[in-house]
Design an enzyme around this catalytic site. Structure first.
Site, short mmCIF file in Angstrom:
data_model
loop_
_atom_site.label_atom_id
_atom_site.label_comp_id
_atom_site.label_asym_id
_atom_site.label_seq_id
_atom_site.Cartn_x
_atom_site.Cartn_y
_atom_site.Cartn_z
N ASP A 1 39.54 34.76 37.20
CA ASP A 1 40.39 34.14 38.22
C ASP A 1 39.88 32.76 38.63
OD1 ASP A 1 38.38 34.45 40.13
OD2 ASP A 1 39.35 36.12 41.18
N LYS B 1 44.78 32.34 40.78
CA LYS B 1 45.73 32.05 41.85
C LYS B 1 45.12 30.94 42.70
CE LYS B 1 47.17 36.92 42.35
NZ LYS B 1 46.20 37.55 41.45
N MET C 1 40.48 33.60 54.22
CA MET C 1 41.85 33.11 54.02
C MET C 1 42.52 32.73 55.34
SD MET C 1 42.95 35.91 51.10
CE MET C 1 42.34 37.29 52.08
#
Length: 244
Positions: A37, A59, A171
């Site tokens: 990733d 992502k 996040m």
């Protein structure tokens, strides 16, 4: 030759490639395929065999991404084709990493699964001289996601603020205004806070101050994604350590 397909969900650690576990490194050295990733340090791919197939399924925050459904299909295809797949994920796969979703998907198909933990980014706060706990300041750690599946801020934040725990938010960079306002509303705007971007990586940046000024801290230090936000008295210990 008949084989049992296997999936290894491996934590790559927070950024510094030397922080991967020895167990994870050994798996990378023998796998025929790696699905990696955006947050896994690409230097780790150099440990794989020359014949290893490496597929990027990253992502980027709020940008282009490989859908989870597409990743699942690759796991299915490659596990039955090659026998062994390593899913290399930044940090720890089971901490806001969707790693367990991939384990559940593989298990339903009869693919044998293995989990290899990684150092999660909040543990890298020590590289910025911020301990997550300290026996005279913080009695625990409250770890939250800054953005829930529906896009909202976790309601647990107000509960965490009332505890004596260090609050760590993953996040949360799109919510810095809302996080700061929530602390101000609770009369806790003067709580120390820090933002760390690319923890342990050569690109690491950070900034600290008071939680009420979280937006200004981010702007002044050019901090964006991916970052962790740490809130609590332990942040103030950074200055003590640097002055020793």
């Amino acid at each position: 030759m008949k084989f049992t397909p296997e999936l290894y969900v491996v934590g790559a650690g927070p950024g510094d490639p030397e922080l991967i576990t020895l167990k994870g490194l050994k798996v990378l050295q023998r796998t025929p395929i790696i699905l990696y990733d955006n947050l896994a340090n690409k230097e780790l791919l150099d440990y794989a065999q020359d014949s290893c197939e490496k597929i990027y399924v990253g992502k980027t925050p709020y940008g282009e991404y490989t859908s989870q459904e597409a990743i699942h299909e690759l796991i299915k295809e490659k596990a039955f084709e090659k026998g062994m797949v390593v899913r290399l994920k930044g940090g720890d796969p089971f901490i806001f990493g969707r790693g367990f979703e991939e384990v559940l998907f593989a298990n339903k198909l009869g693919i044998k699964t293995f989990y290899i933990p990684g150092i999660t980014s909040m543990q890298a706060s020590g590289f910025s001289h911020i301990p997550l706990t300290h026996r005279t300041i913080s009695e625990g750690i409250w770890v939250l996601t800054g953005t829930k599946k529906d896009g909202g801020l976790s309601s647990d934040l107000r509960l965490a603020m009332r505890s004596n725990a260090t609050v760590v938010i993953y996040m949360g960079m799109k919510k810095v205004h809302e996080i700061a306002d929530t602390y101000i509303q609770e009369g806790k705007g003067d709580t120390p806070a820090a933002i760390i971007q690319h923890a342990t990586h050569v690109k690491q940046k950070s900034g600290s101050g008071l939680v009420k000024d979280l937006s200004a801290i981010a702007e002044m230090n050019h901090l964006t994604h991916p970052s962790i936000i740490i809130i609590g008295g332990v942040v103030a210990l950074k200055d003590t350590a640097l002055n020793l």
